[in-house]
Design a protein around this motif. Structure first.
Motif, mmCIF file in Angstrom:
data_model
loop_
_atom_site.group_PDB
_atom_site.id
_atom_site.type_symbol
_atom_site.label_atom_id
_atom_site.label_comp_id
_atom_site.label_asym_id
_atom_site.label_seq_id
_atom_site.Cartn_x
_atom_site.Cartn_y
_atom_site.Cartn_z
ATOM 1 N N PHE A 103 8.777 7.229 1.705
ATOM 2 C CA PHE A 103 8.393 8.639 1.685
ATOM 3 C C PHE A 103 7.198 8.810 2.617
ATOM 4 O O PHE A 103 6.234 8.058 2.543
ATOM 5 C CB PHE A 103 7.984 9.071 0.272
ATOM 6 C CG PHE A 103 9.115 9.027 -0.713
ATOM 7 C CD1 PHE A 103 9.444 7.855 -1.370
ATOM 8 C CD2 PHE A 103 9.864 10.152 -0.963
ATOM 9 C CE1 PHE A 103 10.499 7.811 -2.263
ATOM 10 C CE2 PHE A 103 10.912 10.131 -1.864
ATOM 11 C CZ PHE A 103 11.232 8.954 -2.511
ATOM 12 N N GLY A 104 7.256 9.831 3.484
ATOM 13 C CA GLY A 104 6.153 10.122 4.399
ATOM 14 C C GLY A 104 5.299 11.241 3.844
ATOM 15 O O GLY A 104 5.799 12.321 3.549
ATOM 16 N N VAL A 105 3.982 10.986 3.702
ATOM 17 C CA VAL A 105 3.059 11.994 3.192
ATOM 18 C C VAL A 105 1.786 11.995 4.032
ATOM 19 O O VAL A 105 1.447 11.002 4.673
ATOM 20 C CB VAL A 105 2.714 11.760 1.699
ATOM 21 C CG1 VAL A 105 3.945 11.880 0.831
ATOM 22 C CG2 VAL A 105 2.065 10.416 1.484
ATOM 23 N N GLY A 106 1.097 13.117 4.013
ATOM 24 C CA GLY A 106 -0.170 13.238 4.730
ATOM 25 C C GLY A 106 -0.044 14.044 6.003
ATOM 26 O O GLY A 106 1.036 14.481 6.389
ATOM 27 N N GLU A 128 4.596 6.280 -6.060
ATOM 28 C CA GLU A 128 3.419 5.949 -5.240
ATOM 29 C C GLU A 128 3.059 7.106 -4.320
ATOM 30 O O GLU A 128 1.888 7.456 -4.174
ATOM 31 C CB GLU A 128 3.677 4.700 -4.402
ATOM 32 C CG GLU A 128 3.774 3.419 -5.201
ATOM 33 C CD GLU A 128 4.264 2.255 -4.354
ATOM 34 O OE1 GLU A 128 5.009 2.467 -3.379
ATOM 35 O OE2 GLU A 128 3.877 1.114 -4.669
ATOM 36 N N ALA A 129 4.075 7.698 -3.691
ATOM 37 C CA ALA A 129 3.830 8.815 -2.787
ATOM 38 C C ALA A 129 3.257 10.009 -3.542
ATOM 39 O O ALA A 129 2.321 10.666 -3.068
ATOM 40 C CB ALA A 129 5.120 9.197 -2.070
ATOM 41 N N TRP A 157 3.620 16.727 3.001
ATOM 42 C CA TRP A 157 4.692 15.734 3.008
ATOM 43 C C TRP A 157 5.741 16.096 4.039
ATOM 44 O O TRP A 157 5.824 17.232 4.484
ATOM 45 C CB TRP A 157 5.298 15.579 1.619
ATOM 46 C CG TRP A 157 6.049 16.778 1.123
ATOM 47 C CD1 TRP A 157 7.400 16.984 1.174
ATOM 48 C CD2 TRP A 157 5.501 17.957 0.502
ATOM 49 N NE1 TRP A 157 7.731 18.201 0.623
ATOM 50 C CE2 TRP A 157 6.588 18.820 0.210
ATOM 51 C CE3 TRP A 157 4.215 18.359 0.175
ATOM 52 C CZ2 TRP A 157 6.407 20.053 -0.402
ATOM 53 C CZ3 TRP A 157 4.041 19.586 -0.422
ATOM 54 C CH2 TRP A 157 5.127 20.405 -0.715
ATOM 55 N N ARG A 158 6.560 15.100 4.383
ATOM 56 C CA ARG A 158 7.654 15.286 5.343
ATOM 57 C C ARG A 158 8.921 15.691 4.604
ATOM 58 O O ARG A 158 9.254 15.117 3.572
ATOM 59 C CB ARG A 158 7.933 13.982 6.103
ATOM 60 C CG ARG A 158 6.934 13.686 7.181
ATOM 61 C CD ARG A 158 7.254 12.390 7.914
ATOM 62 N NE ARG A 158 8.642 12.247 8.324
ATOM 63 C CZ ARG A 158 9.164 12.699 9.450
ATOM 64 N NH1 ARG A 158 8.427 13.343 10.303
ATOM 65 N NH2 ARG A 158 10.434 12.503 9.744
ATOM 66 N N TRP A 214 13.016 17.266 10.735
ATOM 67 C CA TRP A 214 11.954 16.853 9.831
ATOM 68 C C TRP A 214 10.603 17.344 10.332
ATOM 69 O O TRP A 214 10.306 17.286 11.520
ATOM 70 C CB TRP A 214 11.943 15.334 9.678
ATOM 71 C CG TRP A 214 13.057 14.852 8.814
ATOM 72 C CD1 TRP A 214 14.372 14.726 9.160
ATOM 73 C CD2 TRP A 214 12.974 14.467 7.442
ATOM 74 N NE1 TRP A 214 15.107 14.289 8.094
ATOM 75 C CE2 TRP A 214 14.273 14.111 7.026
ATOM 76 C CE3 TRP A 214 11.938 14.391 6.531
ATOM 77 C CZ2 TRP A 214 14.555 13.679 5.732
ATOM 78 C CZ3 TRP A 214 12.207 13.953 5.245
ATOM 79 C CH2 TRP A 214 13.508 13.612 4.863
ATOM 80 N N GLY A 215 9.795 17.835 9.407
ATOM 81 C CA GLY A 215 8.450 18.294 9.723
ATOM 82 C C GLY A 215 7.564 18.161 8.501
ATOM 83 O O GLY A 215 8.014 17.751 7.435
#
Length: 154
Positions: free
Chosen positions: A103-106, A119-120, A132-133, A141-142
């Protein structure tokens, strides 16, 4: 009474579709399905083929097996709070990367990747504004920012 696999599958597809913020009709169009067929799938009234499962998974940006499983932390915590974006979409387990399941976050410049949804989500809770993405309606995706926190919709 235990739910049939078709009903569980349909509920999972609906849950992930709603989490993306797409209407049933828009999602059916994205998949190339008739809305009536999408309705039958979500109600557990249609026995989706393997080809249909693959199309649904691709449209939801998840692996096909994720349509047959629910995140265990969701099941154990019905009060699970997640961030919601202005368009009504939320951070949810279906946003795992199809490449590696992370998972992409930030922020874009300081993005972090986490191996599990829990965790994310924990990291998102620590941020001043959770970001988040996720894919938009076009599938690109953004990064989106939270405007509120709320219960994860089932």
């Amino acid at each position: 009474m235990k739910k049939t696999l078709r009903i569980q599958f349909g509920e999972r597809v609906k849950e992930l579709r709603i989490a993306t913020g797409m209407s049933q009709e828009a999602f059916a169009d994205r998949c190339g399905f008739a809305r009536s067929y999408m309705s039958r799938i979500e109600r557990g009234g249609s026995n989706a083929s393997l080809d249909a499962i693959e199309v649904l998974a691709n449209a939801l940006s998840v692996e096909p097996w994720q349509l047959l499983a629910s995140d265990s932390s969701e099941d154990n915590d019905p009060e699970l709070l997640v961030p919601y974006a202005a368009d009504g979409s939320c951070f949810h387990p279906g946003l795992a990367s199809t490449r590696d399941g992370s998972f992409g976050v930030g922020d874009k410049a300081a993005q972090k990747r986490f191996g599990t949804f829990s965790e994310a989500l924990e990291y998102l809770r620590s941020m001043e504004t959770a970001k988040w993405r996720r894919p938009n309606a076009s599938g690109n995706w953004g990064i989106v920012s939270a405007v509120r926190w709320g219960k994860l919709r089932k």
